[in-house]
Structure formats: C-alpha cells, structure tokens
Design a protein around this motif. Structure first.
Motif, mmCIF file in Angstrom:
data_model
loop_
_atom_site.group_PDB
_atom_site.id
_atom_site.type_symbol
_atom_site.label_atom_id
_atom_site.label_comp_id
_atom_site.label_asym_id
_atom_site.label_seq_id
_atom_site.Cartn_x
_atom_site.Cartn_y
_atom_site.Cartn_z
ATOM 1 N N UNK A 328 6.475 8.400 6.682
ATOM 2 C CA UNK A 328 5.604 7.252 6.935
ATOM 3 C C UNK A 328 5.790 6.179 5.863
ATOM 4 N N UNK A 329 5.827 6.601 4.605
ATOM 5 C CA UNK A 329 6.028 5.635 3.523
ATOM 6 C C UNK A 329 7.391 4.960 3.628
ATOM 7 N N UNK A 330 8.414 5.738 3.945
ATOM 8 C CA UNK A 330 9.763 5.183 4.034
ATOM 9 C C UNK A 330 9.862 4.152 5.156
ATOM 10 N N UNK A 331 9.161 4.400 6.254
ATOM 11 C CA UNK A 331 9.227 3.497 7.397
ATOM 12 C C UNK A 331 8.281 2.315 7.274
ATOM 13 N N UNK A 332 7.243 2.465 6.451
ATOM 14 C CA UNK A 332 6.221 1.432 6.371
ATOM 15 C C UNK A 332 5.301 1.522 7.580
ATOM 16 N N UNK A 333 4.046 1.198 7.393
ATOM 17 C CA UNK A 333 3.068 1.242 8.481
ATOM 18 C C UNK A 333 2.438 -0.140 8.628
ATOM 19 N N UNK A 334 2.494 -0.687 9.817
ATOM 20 C CA UNK A 334 1.829 -1.964 10.072
ATOM 21 C C UNK A 334 2.287 -3.092 9.188
ATOM 22 N N UNK A 335 3.590 -3.128 8.906
ATOM 23 C CA UNK A 335 4.129 -4.207 8.084
ATOM 24 C C UNK A 335 4.182 -3.913 6.600
ATOM 25 N N UNK A 336 3.700 -2.732 6.164
ATOM 26 C CA UNK A 336 3.787 -2.377 4.750
ATOM 27 C C UNK A 336 5.244 -2.216 4.336
ATOM 28 N N UNK A 337 5.526 -2.501 3.065
ATOM 29 C CA UNK A 337 6.876 -2.338 2.533
ATOM 30 C C UNK A 337 7.281 -0.871 2.548
ATOM 31 N N UNK A 338 8.573 -0.634 2.689
ATOM 32 C CA UNK A 338 9.112 0.724 2.615
ATOM 33 C C UNK A 338 9.030 1.228 1.175
ATOM 34 N N UNK A 339 8.616 2.490 1.021
ATOM 35 C CA UNK A 339 8.504 3.103 -0.303
ATOM 36 C C UNK A 339 9.264 4.419 -0.283
ATOM 37 N N UNK A 340 10.122 4.629 -1.268
ATOM 38 C CA UNK A 340 10.852 5.891 -1.409
ATOM 39 C C UNK A 340 10.073 6.794 -2.357
ATOM 40 N N UNK A 341 9.560 7.900 -1.809
ATOM 41 C CA UNK A 341 8.688 8.781 -2.589
ATOM 42 C C UNK A 341 9.166 10.210 -2.515
ATOM 43 N N UNK A 342 8.944 10.963 -3.600
ATOM 44 C CA UNK A 342 9.283 12.376 -3.637
ATOM 45 C C UNK A 342 8.160 13.244 -3.116
#
Length: 395
Positions: A328-342
């Motif tokens: 979900x973070x990598x894809x972004x939700x509702x226009x949120x920036x993509x985030x690479x998380x462990x």
C-alpha cells in the motif's frame, strides 16, 4: 484494498498510565540535548522527512496521518543509525577517558586524534540487523574494532552489510535473546565492551545512550507540530524506540502529549505481556516474525519503566498484514506519494490501518475523524531481496 486489515486479528490491552515521573526522569532532557548536539554535527546528518498521507487518512476517516520516514537516515536505512553509533561514541569516550586520565572530547575521537588508542578497543553487540549495522558504522567512524552477533534468521544481505562496514559477524544458534546472552558471556571473558539497545540489572548506560540518540528523531517530529497529535503508534521490540519517543513527547507537551499505542508482532509480544502482568516480562519466541527488527522476547527494563508510566495501549499484529501494508505504501493511496518501507518499519502504520477498519478497536483506541496520528517508519529497504518478494506478493 483494506480486506486483510479488516479481517486480521489484533490483540489489545488497555493500560492505565502511572504518570509518576519516570517518563521524563529515566531519559532526561540533558541527555537528549547532548545527543542532539553531537549527532547534528556528524557528516551526513539531515532531518528525515515527516510525510503527510492525506489520501490514506481520508480512506480511514481520520483527520491527519503522518509518517516519519527513517529510510534515508545516514544512508543506513533506519532510525537505529542514531542510537547504536552514538552509544559506540559514548562507550569509547568513557573507556578512552579512563586510559588518558582526562575527559576525551568527542570531536577529537571523531577526527581520529586518538585512533591508536581506540583501535585497541573492541565493541560488540547482538542484532537482528539494523542496530548492528549502526554499531558497525559507529565503530568505523570512531576507529575501533567491532564484533556483531546474529542469529540464524538474520538475512545474509543484512549480515553482509555489517561486514562491509568492517565488523566481524558471528552467527549464534538460537534467537535474538540467545545472541544477547552470548555477547554478555564473551564480553566478560575477553574484556570487550557491549553496546546493546536493551538493559538488564547492572547494565544501563549504553542503552540510555542508545535511547538518547533516538531522541534526535523524536525532537525532529515535535518541531513539525504547532499542537500535539492525538495519537502516536510506536513499534515495540525491546522498547527503546518507544520509550525515547514517549519521553521526548512528554518533555515537550506534558499531559497534552499524544496517546501512546505500542505495537508488536503477535509472535514476539514481550511488551504486551509486560503490560498484562504489570511488570517486565519475558516471552518465548517459538517462530520468527517477518518483522525481524521486532523479534525480541525480553524487554529492556529501562524502556519498560518509561512505557509503564505513559503508554495507554498495547496491540499485537499478525504477520499477514505486513506485506499488504508495504505494498500500500509503495503504491500510494489516494494520491499519496510512494514510500519504500521495510517490514519492521510498517508495524505502527499497519496497526493504524487495521484498527481504523475494525469498529471495536477503533472505538477502544479513540480513533475518529478528528484523530491526528503520527507513526514511525522505522526502516526503509534494509534487504532488497525481501522487499522485492513482498512487492511481488510472494510474502
């Protein structure tokens, strides 16, 4: 989108904070001041971003959601870069000061003025990956020898990252707690200096230094808020991160500090068990969690003294929601920036998403449209192969 979170089983224990002063006395303002002054002068220091996630907040029907992204920290991939390395410096400083008969200046140690003496010092630590990487990096920065102890579930990529920083990496049979026990035995036998992020009777100063280093991150957060958030969801582990953030927040905001929610893997719930027993309690780890950095069965007694004073809630999460959260973070939700998380980095956020989607837990944690939540994205991509498997849906 949220199906895995709606159906996930989360365990919740509501605690009554004591607020007897431990939250601001165990970790004091002066120690945080010293750590901030030192670390802010290190080459490569930069404040990590506090990302606004309005798209995800809107889908969860909460007012505000911010994610402190620690992936860029000193190029080491996690918040641990602040604690382990700083504790190495303080440990070396104390040992060196004894041998030279005066207080050694940290800047002189950094610049190698005592390199011949510090090369004779060996620092050792147990790790699931990120803390050891920070200790290894700190040992290289402060010109001392380093040995890192890992268990069998630590990935080869994480072990190799520590070797590349100059550390000698030793594999130990058993889990994380077994590696801690081995460092204690070897330190006593050889006179080596342990730099651990967990405390035990008679061993408190390096863990205090570690948590003081973490305070730099927490102070970066409070500087971004004109008024305090309502909630903070904090990863558990041995408790050091959670204790440091909680202490800084209470030093800044007092009783207006946000509601503290501690989040752990259901496979390693030592703080949850401690809250239920109302005392620091060990748990046996029979299976390793995907959240490797949180696979700890023995809480830090120092950290627990802070958390029992100020934490409101203890929550455990299943491994099944970790992969979906990373994606979900990598894809972004509702226009949120993509985030690479462990894997360990998304624990707090995973609990937010699951709790917001489950009516009973949402009510018990007092989540609503006015909630303003901050979470710690405690690590970025610390093992690219595992991250690739998660993104591909294999984990």
């Amino acid at each position: 989108m949220f199906t895995p979170f709606k159906t996930a089983t989360l365990n919740h224990h509501a605690s009554t904070p004591l607020f007897d002063g431990s939250v601001t006395q165990t970790l004091n303002r002066a120690d945080f001041d010293n750590a901030e002054k030192e670390i802010s002068n290190w080459d490569g220091y930069a404040e990590t971003p506090l990302l606004d996630l309005p798209g995800l907040a809107g889908r969860l029907d909460i007012g505000d959601l911010r994610y402190k992204h620690e992936g860029p920290r000193f190029g080491l991939g996690s918040f641990k870069a602040l604690g382990g390395a700083y504790a190495v410096l303080r440990t070396v400083q104390r040992e060196l000061s004894k041998s030279i008969g005066k207080q050694a200046d940290p800047a002189d140690i950094r610049h190698g003025l005592y390199a011949e003496q510090t090369k004779a010092i060996t620092v050792i630590s147990a790790t699931d990956g990120n803390h050891g990487r920070s200790v290894a990096w700190g040992a290289a920065q402060f010109h001392t020898h380093c040995r890192i102890y890992i268990h069998a579930e630590v990935s080869e990529h994480r072990a190799d990252a520590m070797r590349k920083l100059g550390a000698e990496v030793i594999s130990v049979d058993g889990d994380y707690d077994a590696t801690v026990a081995q460092t204690r035995a070897d330190a006593e036998k050889h006179g080596w200096l342990i730099v651990s992020d967990t405390s035990w009777p008679g061993y408190t100063q390096p863990p205090l230094d570690v948590m003081s280093g973490y305070g730099v991150m927490a102070r970066e957060i409070v500087q971004s808020y004109a008024t305090p958030p309502t909630h903070v969801f904090l990863q558990g582990g041995v408790g050091g991160l959670a204790a440091a953030v909680t202490a800084v927040f209470h030093q800044k905001w007092g009783l207006d500090a946000p509601r503290v929610v501690i989040v752990e893997p259901e496979l390693a719930p030592c703080l949850f068990a401690s809250a239920k027993a109302n005392k620091a309690t060990n748990v046996e780890i029979s299976k390793e969690t995907i959240m490797a950095g949180l696979s700890c069965g023995e809480p830090s007694e120092l950290a627990w003294s802070v958390l029992t004073d100020a934490a409101h809630d203890f929550v455990t999460i299943p491994d099944s929601i970790v992969g979906p959260m990373v994606r979900l973070l990598a894809n972004g939700v509702g226009g949120d920036a993509s985030v690479e998380a462990g894997e360990s980095g998304v624990a707090g956020l995973s609990a937010v998403v699951a709790a917001a989607n489950q009516l009973t837990l949402r009510r018990n944690l007092h989540l609503d449209a006015n909630s303003r939540i901050v979470v710690i994205g405690s690590e970025g991509i610390t093992d690219p192969s595992i991250y690739a498997q998660i993104i591909a849906g294999e984990i």
